[in-house]
Design a protein around this motif. Sequence first.
Motif, mmCIF file in Angstrom:
data_model
loop_
_atom_site.group_PDB
_atom_site.id
_atom_site.type_symbol
_atom_site.label_atom_id
_atom_site.label_comp_id
_atom_site.label_asym_id
_atom_site.label_seq_id
_atom_site.Cartn_x
_atom_site.Cartn_y
_atom_site.Cartn_z
ATOM 1 N N SER A 37 -17.687 -1.302 13.975
ATOM 2 C CA SER A 37 -18.682 -0.631 14.834
ATOM 3 C C SER A 37 -19.159 0.655 14.198
ATOM 4 O O SER A 37 -20.355 0.915 14.105
ATOM 5 C CB SER A 37 -18.049 -0.281 16.186
ATOM 6 N N VAL A 38 -18.206 1.471 13.780
ATOM 7 C CA VAL A 38 -18.558 2.755 13.175
ATOM 8 C C VAL A 38 -19.431 2.549 11.944
ATOM 9 O O VAL A 38 -20.469 3.173 11.769
ATOM 10 C CB VAL A 38 -17.271 3.524 12.790
ATOM 11 N N MET A 39 -19.006 1.623 11.104
ATOM 12 C CA MET A 39 -19.762 1.382 9.870
ATOM 13 C C MET A 39 -21.190 0.950 10.182
ATOM 14 O O MET A 39 -22.142 1.371 9.526
ATOM 15 C CB MET A 39 -19.066 0.301 9.031
ATOM 16 N N MET A 40 -21.316 0.117 11.189
ATOM 17 C CA MET A 40 -22.648 -0.392 11.506
ATOM 18 C C MET A 40 -23.525 0.700 12.091
ATOM 19 O O MET A 40 -24.722 0.764 11.801
ATOM 20 C CB MET A 40 -22.545 -1.576 12.481
ATOM 21 N N ARG A 41 -22.946 1.554 12.901
ATOM 22 C CA ARG A 41 -23.747 2.648 13.465
ATOM 23 C C ARG A 41 -24.255 3.537 12.347
ATOM 24 O O ARG A 41 -25.411 3.959 12.324
ATOM 25 C CB ARG A 41 -22.918 3.488 14.448
ATOM 26 N N VAL A 47 -28.185 4.284 11.390
ATOM 27 C CA VAL A 47 -28.780 5.624 11.324
ATOM 28 C C VAL A 47 -29.471 5.827 9.983
ATOM 29 O O VAL A 47 -30.610 6.300 9.909
ATOM 30 C CB VAL A 47 -27.693 6.704 11.540
ATOM 31 N N ILE A 48 -28.777 5.456 8.929
ATOM 32 C CA ILE A 48 -29.358 5.616 7.593
ATOM 33 C C ILE A 48 -30.666 4.851 7.501
ATOM 34 O O ILE A 48 -31.664 5.349 6.982
ATOM 35 C CB ILE A 48 -28.375 5.107 6.512
ATOM 36 N N TYR A 49 -30.651 3.630 8.042
ATOM 37 C CA TYR A 49 -31.836 2.787 7.910
ATOM 38 C C TYR A 49 -33.005 3.314 8.719
ATOM 39 O O TYR A 49 -34.161 3.034 8.413
ATOM 40 C CB TYR A 49 -31.487 1.362 8.347
ATOM 41 N N SER A 50 -32.696 4.073 9.759
ATOM 42 C CA SER A 50 -33.804 4.502 10.615
ATOM 43 C C SER A 50 -34.515 5.738 10.078
ATOM 44 O O SER A 50 -35.531 6.144 10.599
ATOM 45 C CB SER A 50 -33.302 4.739 12.035
ATOM 46 N N ILE A 51 -33.952 6.328 9.032
ATOM 47 C CA ILE A 51 -34.642 7.468 8.429
ATOM 48 C C ILE A 51 -35.885 6.950 7.722
ATOM 49 O O ILE A 51 -35.803 6.018 6.932
ATOM 50 C CB ILE A 51 -33.753 8.191 7.391
ATOM 51 N N VAL A 63 -29.353 -1.484 3.504
ATOM 52 C CA VAL A 63 -28.839 -1.812 4.834
ATOM 53 C C VAL A 63 -29.086 -3.267 5.268
ATOM 54 O O VAL A 63 -28.168 -3.929 5.734
ATOM 55 C CB VAL A 63 -29.388 -0.829 5.883
ATOM 56 N N PRO A 64 -30.315 -3.818 5.112
ATOM 57 C CA PRO A 64 -30.504 -5.224 5.514
ATOM 58 C C PRO A 64 -29.539 -6.175 4.821
ATOM 59 O O PRO A 64 -29.011 -7.101 5.437
ATOM 60 C CB PRO A 64 -31.948 -5.512 5.109
ATOM 61 N N MET A 65 -29.262 -5.936 3.550
ATOM 62 C CA MET A 65 -28.336 -6.801 2.826
ATOM 63 C C MET A 65 -26.936 -6.685 3.422
ATOM 64 O O MET A 65 -26.244 -7.677 3.612
ATOM 65 C CB MET A 65 -28.308 -6.403 1.342
#
Lengths: 317, 336, 314
Positions: free
Chosen positions: C140-144, C148-152, C187-189
Amino acid sequence: MTEPLISARNIKKYFDVSGGQLKAVDGISFDIYPKETFGLVGESGCGKSTAGRTIVRLYEPTDGELIFNGKNIYNLSRKEMQEVRRNFQIVFQDPYASLNPRMTVEDIVAEPLDIHGAYKTREERSDRVIELLRLVGLGEEHVLRFPHEFSGGQRQRIGIARALALNPKFIVCDEPISALDVSIQAQVVNLLKDLQEKLGLTYMFIAHDLSMVRYISDRVGVMYLGHMMELAKSEELYANPIHPYTKALLSAIPIPDPEVQRSRKRIMLEGDVPSPINPKPGCRFVDRCSCATEICRKETPEFLEKSPNHFVACHNV
Amino acid sequence: MENVLEVRDLKISFQTFFGEVEAVRGISFNVGKKETVAIVGESGCGKSVTASGIMQLLPMPPAFFKGGEIIFNGENLLKKSEKEMQGIRGNKISMVFQDPMTSLNPTMKIGKQIVEGLVKHHKMSRDQAENKAIEMLKLVAVPQPEKRINQYPHEFSGGMRQRVMIALAMACNPQLLIADEPTTALDVTVQAQILELMKKLQDQLEMSIILITHDLGIVADMSDRVVVMYAGQIVETGLTDEIFANPKHPYTRKLLASVPRLDMSKDEPLYSIDGTPPDLYIPPKGCSFYDRCTEAMKVCKEHLPELDEHSATHLSRCWLNHPMANKANSMGGGEK
Amino acid sequence: MKAEYNFSPDLFTVAAKEDRNKEKIHRPSIRYWPDVWRRLKMNHLAMTGLGLIILFSILAFVGTEINGFKYFEQNYELINVHPDSVHWFGTDELGRDLFTRVWYGTRYSLFIGVMAAFIDFAIGVLYGGIAGVTSRRIDSVMMRIAEVIYSIPYLLVVILISVVFSSAGQGSSLFVMIFAMTLTSWVPMAILVRGQVLQLKESEYALASESLGADKSWILRKHIIPNTLGPILVNVTLSIPRAIFAEATLSFLGLGIQAPRSSLGALANDGLAGLPVGNAYQILIPAIFISLTMFAFNVLGDGLRDALDPRLRK
């Protein structure tokens, strides 16, 4: 009286699911003696597969003990458990899913050897693989092929060869023939019997096909919704079933003989097998039992010895 | 007895990348009125392809009818257009499949699925059809049918779903029901209920049943006649009593001997048939059971056995019944 | 009806046991990847894509030597020449041969595209693989974090990085640019790999391996990753054109490759000036090659996806 190879005491396995708590195995106890075949039968949802997997600690138990070599295996460290694993193996139900489709037969059968570092040279490894394949009726020509090239029965035999790689003492056969054709089932069962003789194996044979279980097992336990309802020597169970569920189960199995089948009187059970999620207190069989009484709804019956070596959990016997 | 269905020399193949697979290689059998005919065989023998073929539910391509006729009520179904077949499916011939979860539409209420067929085939009004649907659910012993017709398949248990499938199949009062492994996915106690139900309905609706199964116990329980298939061909056929009492083909014999019986002694060994069925990309020239038959003779490899008539109803194909076979092997050749 | 067979009695003797092959496997062994290749070959569009990629890759290296002009060779006599028999793609405003420059640019476009895709692959597989096998909480933590990174906003990141590095005196070197691009694109990968791992973790052969005594890393290495290679390969193939386009955009905006190096995007940027003065070819030609390159990778990736899909097996 010989010492049991393994002793299961009050094994419980609960799962947390969206509807509540799934009590797959809810307190079963039994012993399995060396070189015997212990059959475990029941219909869907009874917990027999879960029981088999919990016993070899593939699932962590919610409660209970499993004594092997004087120790409770649930208390062992990861390292100690590795050693025990060499003795406890499983053969799975689905021969199409239990083999990695990308690995060759050689790699599949050698995997336990690879994991435990059980050989020194490549040659030793491949010799051992061929030896194992021969034990199950396959040969050197199959070594470099892939699972999808084999039939269900052959794949199951590959799974058995894999389980034998480390010379285990105890093998849990989790519905090993359910996914196979009828004539192939006999093949695999006969193979298992031969191997048992040859290698001195002890089996726990889990299945829902009662006729087959009777044939291969020395003792048979009947499960229903996580509880053990009856346990006896296989001849005794089939000849003198005591528990109402066992009786109904046996009468529901069609016998491949039209004359016999015509003359049989059948006990029909109403309704379907209920869900093991959040079960009610009392005897699990109460809703479908034709002789249920008040006490059956309130108290769970104890698993007691009603006649020599014949255990039953029922208030009304 | 008149025949509801007559299959004559049916051949069905599949065109694949590797070539043609002959799934059904010339089979002939009849189904009489109010009769239950069981088609027994292992996976790959062609029994399911035959069932789907009768209903013409096979994907065409890659499947194609290579030859033969399927005569239903005097007409050849293979000559019918898709539209005509749609009028027959669910109406005159119905099918019940193994897995009710995948054969019922999960997004449609149960009642609607039954009503649709009635409205289409019997031109009933919605109300009439709904009443009939409730009646059908009552017939198959689904409790509280008025409430349950508005439920979705996932709200039913496995056994209940199969009952709904049967209700759906029976709704238009078909002459022929094809049941393809109807109880394989069910528990034994539920299976017993479903089989009793089918027997009761057959009696009430005067229906014929083709029962596809690999379970010889079910065959003994339900069927009047048996057709034994192996590798796309019929190796033996006869009345159920005949087949169980006096099997003529080594495959049938071995099959019967490989099934453990509750009433047999534990010490009786279980015979198994070694090996696996042949690959139908390269169909065998002679008898398809040759590679696995312990009584095989040289002729069996070269030539397809002729049809032998043991009685008016009992037929099989095996060279062991040829007079010359008895002579050559009178010393008791071959393993048992 | 019995046919008239003329049999010799010998035929009715028992057949030799050896003659009956019970366990014969008739079909030749079809291995997984050769079968995928076979299916891919049948897809003509995908094969065209593959052909183009191979052609462009070769030309990226030898294309600059073909017509004798150097990519940096300026010739003030021949500025803004339209495509003719000498300069096949014309020249730019400094008189440089565009044919040679296109292939020079392709070199960098391809390099950056492949490098970025490879880095995405490496980080993604590692991150997604770990997330898939660890406990639900860590996962969960890793995915959050990943989300966040991807939404920048991607462009923001690139500009920021460029500014930071140029103020540190690095300038927009190649590696800075790749770094900026891959900071968020892995992130998508990772999500794909994690999904595959979660699914395959439950497969029965993974369970079997566990029962044999395997630990998590063994199962991941031997069972899970090899079975995810298919979808991963497709994703990698499809992320190359994305990276190429991203780089082209950046260079077009002036944020990417700097002189003296050039990429197709940078060429397009250079050619922009030619548009209002009737030298449209200066931007059109690089644009066409960007499109063709992306097209080639896309159809190859689509073809691979189809070839790997077991349901589409013919």
